[in-house]
Every structure is written in C-alpha cells, then in structure tokens.
Design a protein around this motif. Sequence first.
Motif, PDB file in Angstrom:
ATOM      1  N   LEU B  48     -10.874   0.764  -9.820  1.00  0.00           N
ATOM      2  CA  LEU B  48      -9.691   1.489 -10.309  1.00  0.00           C
ATOM      3  C   LEU B  48      -8.436   0.893  -9.707  1.00  0.00           C
ATOM      4  CD1 LEU B  48     -10.918   5.202 -10.090  1.00  0.00           C
ATOM      5  CD2 LEU B  48     -10.328   3.981 -12.175  1.00  0.00           C
ATOM      6  N   PRO B  50      -4.027   0.993  -9.208  1.00  0.00           N
ATOM      7  CA  PRO B  50      -2.918   1.955  -9.171  1.00  0.00           C
ATOM      8  C   PRO B  50      -2.350   2.168 -10.567  1.00  0.00           C
ATOM      9  CG  PRO B  50      -2.687   0.363  -7.409  1.00  0.00           C
ATOM     10  CD  PRO B  50      -3.837  -0.105  -8.245  1.00  0.00           C
ATOM     11  N   ASP B  52      -4.004   3.958 -12.841  1.00  0.00           N
ATOM     12  CA  ASP B  52      -5.119   4.417 -13.683  1.00  0.00           C
ATOM     13  C   ASP B  52      -5.228   5.937 -13.612  1.00  0.00           C
ATOM     14  OD1 ASP B  52      -7.476   1.641 -13.141  1.00  0.00           O
ATOM     15  OD2 ASP B  52      -5.800   1.906 -14.527  1.00  0.00           O
ATOM     16  N   THR B  53      -5.711   6.519 -14.716  1.00  0.00           N
ATOM     17  CA  THR B  53      -5.845   7.974 -14.788  1.00  0.00           C
ATOM     18  C   THR B  53      -7.315   8.348 -14.859  1.00  0.00           C
ATOM     19  OG1 THR B  53      -3.883   7.868 -16.172  1.00  0.00           O
ATOM     20  CG2 THR B  53      -4.901  10.007 -15.924  1.00  0.00           C
ATOM     21  N   VAL B  54      -7.685   9.323 -14.057  1.00  0.00           N
ATOM     22  CA  VAL B  54      -9.081   9.752 -13.984  1.00  0.00           C
ATOM     23  C   VAL B  54      -9.174  11.215 -14.371  1.00  0.00           C
ATOM     24  CG1 VAL B  54     -11.014  10.142 -12.410  1.00  0.00           C
ATOM     25  CG2 VAL B  54      -9.641   8.074 -12.179  1.00  0.00           C
ATOM     26  N   LYS B  82      -8.601   5.862  -3.100  1.00  0.00           N
ATOM     27  CA  LYS B  82      -7.931   4.838  -3.939  1.00  0.00           C
ATOM     28  C   LYS B  82      -6.458   5.213  -4.077  1.00  0.00           C
ATOM     29  CE  LYS B  82      -9.882   1.990  -5.701  1.00  0.00           C
ATOM     30  NZ  LYS B  82     -10.235   0.653  -5.192  1.00  0.00           N
ATOM     31  N   ILE B  85      -3.788   6.316  -7.963  1.00  0.00           N
ATOM     32  CA  ILE B  85      -4.418   6.801  -9.201  1.00  0.00           C
ATOM     33  C   ILE B  85      -3.960   8.228  -9.491  1.00  0.00           C
ATOM     34  CG2 ILE B  85      -6.474   5.336  -9.217  1.00  0.00           C
ATOM     35  CD1 ILE B  85      -7.894   7.834  -7.974  1.00  0.00           C
ATOM     36  N   LYS B  86      -3.990   8.575 -10.779  1.00  0.00           N
ATOM     37  CA  LYS B  86      -3.619   9.921 -11.192  1.00  0.00           C
ATOM     38  C   LYS B  86      -4.898  10.667 -11.558  1.00  0.00           C
ATOM     39  CE  LYS B  86       0.711   8.554 -11.253  1.00  0.00           C
ATOM     40  NZ  LYS B  86       1.597   8.897 -10.155  1.00  0.00           N
ATOM     41  N   ASP B 168      -8.717   6.479 -18.060  1.00  0.00           N
ATOM     42  CA  ASP B 168      -9.420   5.219 -17.822  1.00  0.00           C
ATOM     43  C   ASP B 168     -10.847   5.447 -17.371  1.00  0.00           C
ATOM     44  OD1 ASP B 168      -6.290   4.660 -16.734  1.00  0.00           O
ATOM     45  OD2 ASP B 168      -7.166   3.183 -18.109  1.00  0.00           O
TER      46      ASP B 168
END
Lengths: 198, 276, 208
Positions: B48, B50, B52-54, B82, B85-86, B168
């Motif tokens: 993942l 920076p 990226d959306t989880v 991480k 990430i969002k 993502d």
Amino acid sequence: MAGTWIAAICTLGLMSFVIKDSPLYRLAEYTFLAVGTAYSFVLSLERLNPVIITPIKQGKYTIFIPVALGLLLYSRFFRGKQWLMGFPISVTIGVGLGLSLKGIVSSEIVKQLSDTYTSIGSLEGVLIFVGVICVILFFYFSRSNTGANPPVLAVARKIGRVFLMIAFGCMFSNVILSRMTLLLGRIKFLLGDWLNII
Amino acid sequence: MKYLINIDHRIIYILVIISITLPLIAPLNLPVDASEEVTKIYQKIDSLMPGDTVLLLISYAAQNEVEMKSQSDSVISHLFSKEGIKIVSAALVESGNIYLNQYMSSYASEYQKEAGRDFVNLGFVYGGEVAVANLANDIHQAAPADSDGNLLADLEMMKNIKDGSDFDLVINFGATQLWSIVRYITDVYNVDLVSGIEAVFAIRFLPYYVSGQLDGYLNGLVGAAGYESLIGIRGPASKHMDPLSSSSMLIIVLIIVGNISYLVEKRQKFSDRSAR
Amino acid sequence: MNRNNLFLGITVIITLTTLVAGFFDLSIFNTISANLVNWSVVIGLVALATAIISLMRMHVKRIMTRRREWFYSLYFIVVFTAVCSIGLIYSSRGQPFMYVVNNILVPLSTTIYSLLGLWMATAAYRAFRVRSIDSTILLVTGIIVLLGSTSFGAAISPVFARITIFIRLIPTTAASRGILISGGLGAIALGIRILLGVERGHIPGQSK
C-alpha cells in the motif's frame, strides 16, 4: 476486578451445563439472551438517526416511503390487517432476489466456471475440472430411478463422492480447530485473567 | 480393553482441559510458519502506498473473538503502521462494532490520526447483504453520517470516496458477509480483497481464493499465528498454537482409540454369534 | 385485482429492475435500484421493534399464565429493560454500556460455543466410526489435515503440511466449487419459481 469476577461467574454458569442443567445455567442462558437482544436493539435504534433522521434534515423526503412501508409491518399485531405486511415484504424480497440473482450468476457461476475451464492447462487444473464436473453430477438428483443410467454418470457420481468425502474431511478438521480455539480461549480466561495461574 | 470401550464422558472432558491447560502453563514454543495465502495478505498490505484508500470491515461475532481478534489485531496493527493511507471502516454485525470502535480509537490516539482526515468510522451498518450492496453503490446514501454523527458530505476525506470503485483494498474479518463483499464490491469494481475467516467457514471460500476473487485469507487461529510470524511477533495466536495442537492431537487419539474399541467390540460380537 | 397478484407483481417489477441495473449500465435503472436497495435497509430498520414486541408478548404471556419456569421470563424482561435503558441513556459507546457488553455479553457469547469443544471430543471417541469407505476417506483426510495445520504435525514431519496444501487446493476446492455452483443453480431455480408465482410462501396468508 469486579468485571473479571462477573465474567467468570457468567462463564462458569454456562459451563455448568456439562455437569447438568441447573438454575445457574438457566440464569446464565437467559442473561445471555436478554443482554444480546438488548445490545442488538440499542445498536439498531442508534442507526435510525443517520439512516432516517439525517436524510430528512437534508431534505430527502422520499425516505418517508420506506418508513411508511416499514411501519406497515406492525400490522401483524392487528387482527384482519396482516395482509398489509405484503407491501414491505414484496419490496424487500424483490430487492434481495434481484441482488442475489445477479450476484450468484456473475460471482458464483460464471466466474467459477470460467476459472475452472481456464485453469485446465496444468495437471492441478485438470484434476479440479474433473472434480467440479463430477461433484455437480453427484447433485443431479432428477436422473431416472427406473432403468439403467449411463455408466459415465454412475462413474462420475462415484468420483464426485470421493471428492466430497475429502472436502468434508478437510472441513471436519477445520471445525475441530475452530471449536478447540473457542474452548482454549475460555480456559485461558479462567486460569489467566481470573485465577492468575497462568 | 474393556475399560477403553466405554470411557466416561467426564474423563474425556478432563483430558481435554488438561491437554489445553498444560501447554498454557509450560509452553513448548514450537515454530509457526505462514502459508501462501497468509503471505499474500502481508504483501498486499505492505505494498500500500501513501494516498491509497482501504475499506476495513469487521463482520465477526463476539463468540469467535479468540481466533478472529488474533487475526484482526495482527493485520490491523500492520495496516495502521503504513503511513499516509486513508481508512473507511464499518462493522457489518452488531458485536463487530465492539472491536471496530476499539481499533479506530487506538488508531486515533496511538498513531495520532484524525477522524475525518485520515480515517472515517461508519460504525455498525445495518442490513447485512443489502447493507454491503448499499455501501458498494453509494456510501453517502448507505451511511450519511459517521459513528460520531458527522455528516460524510462535510468530511474532507469522503469528498472523493463515493462507491466501491474508490477503494484500493478491502480488508474484511469474518465470514458472515464475505460472500456479499465478493458479489457486490470485488467482482463489480475489481477491487482487491483480503479476509480473515473463521476456521469453521474457511473451506467454503477456497473457490474464491483459487479463482482470484479473494486475494488472500487467514484460516482461523492458524492463519493468525502465521501472520504474527510475518510481522515478527510472538503474539497471542502463536502462544495459543501449542494448546491448540495438543488438543487436536488428543482428538486424533480419541478417534483412533474409539475406532479400535469399536472394531474389537464388533469382532467379539461376531465370534460370540458364531460360537452360538 | 387479487391482492396476492398485486404483491407478486411488486416483487417481479422490483426484481427485474434490480437485475437490469446489475447487468446493464442504464442510469435510470441504476438510480431506481440504488434507491430501492436503500429503502430495503430502511424498511428493516423501522420494523426491528416487531421482533422485540413478539418476544415480549411471549414472555409476558408466560408470566401472566404462570407457566413452568415463568420467573425466568420475568428475569429476561427485567434484564432486557435495564440493559436497553443503560444503552439509550449513556449511548452504546458509553462506559456503563460497554462495561455490561465486555463483562457479560462477550464472555457469555464466547462460552456458549466453547462447550462444543468438549462435546466434539466426546463425539470423536463415541461417534466418529470407520463404518464404510466414505467414512474412512473422511476420517483419514481429517486426521492428515489436522496434523498438517498444527505445529505438532509440522514437528513430526513436513510431509503433512505439503499433503494438506494439496488436499486444500485440489479436491477440496473442486468439491467446494461444485457445491457453490450447484447451490447457485438451486438459488436461481428458487428465484425463478418466486418470479413465476409458483412459490408464494413469502406473501402473508399464502401457501404454495
């Protein structure tokens, strides 16, 4: 500290069932039912605000239609008016059916069959292909019960049965692991958190 | 042999409790390996970037806490480490909300993350299968406000997150709604999905893993222990592997002894009948 | 128009709308379908008290008629009301409610299924018998996979882990996939029966 003792008493109360059905077990059982039902009810009630009140505040008044339909479900408590439940039930069944039919066709049939077919290139793929076909044929229950069935069908069903027994054996081991995990969690709590032995 | 044919069930209960207790008191610390499907989850999360959306979904019940919390503790601690990430999180079952709130509170406090900017916790989303379809179609309609009552439309992070295609990676814990996540999110929007699954249900989802609809999965406590070995800790799952292994061995011994006693009894009955 | 045909018609129209939206990218159908899905959630949420009312009616009836063990029903109502009150006053994330959840609900939930571990052990000894080729295959596979999944098995020999991987990835996947596809075909058949009006069990006051 008090919380740990309460949890331990609840645990031992339910576990007393392995010795015999006792008032302590019954109290623990009813406590579980009451607290569990209350927890689900409280959490679901809290969803009323974001799902219904918030859209109304935002001016989305069409939300009154499903609210009215949902209220019709309470007609089951009025004699002679139960038929009104048909409206919300038809809507929810229709939505659920539409979603699941689409989901089943694309995710569970098309995707699975295409992966079974495209992986034939390797020995493992051939074995999976044969296994899938034989297992599907095993569940073909509308074959003729009088007269002879094609020998291929009989052989396919036997192979399907072997694949199924292997799969059930695998499931059986997973069930043992899962159940033993649950039990060890409770024993660890009783011996560790409560009695401080471990 | 006569004694073995009819062991009292209370003796069996005591044997089970001993088989679990002894390794807890005197652990053997046997090594634990991560299997391929566990390693794939680790790689997905590790890759993942920076920005990226989880989508993090908790759908396990309190009764599966032992195996599922071990899974979610190790995977989520890796996820939280991480940077950049969002995370949009939701619980799909009522009792999952207990654990979700714990995780997201610790994300805010221990990792100094801000709700609305770095993560959004939608809380418990009612509706089961339909809730997942609703979330996939339009998150703002499915959950107009987060668990603190803030409107999603007002949250900076949610301005660019509308439906399933904006994620993502989807990380799910619990088998309850996994099949609906595959149907309505993964297959529709072609999003990567990894999941922790209770051991009792794991076999049902093997076809999804082999076909690529599920990119990796954790199989109960064994999977959790494997993940802990990948992140370099000997956590609760790894420590529980010893009692789990010993109790499983006891089950195997009981099956073998039970079958030996059954065969002996059968032979005795046959020889009694032929003697008559 | 017959009431039941009206309900069947509503079901068919909504199902077809959702299906068309699922398979084709038509904005009007997508919008209607998305709204219907949301409505379905709202209907369920509004109606959640029906289950509670039914439950309470059953327990109150037991208390009023002094049926066997009626005091447990009284206990249920008292505990349910108390916990609900705590949750509604202090909110579900408040300390008092979480105290009840963490120290009563979670331990009870985990314990109720943990007893299965003990019964599984008894069943392993008394019920899991090698009576036929099928049961032999099942038990042998189960034992090998159990050894391959645990650290004891790995300590005995790495062969168990390798055989376990083979068993999971090939015969188990094939069988699970076959079950999944067969189940899917069955669900489609049931769906078509509902759409054609052959299955009417979901309509109140109707039987097939």
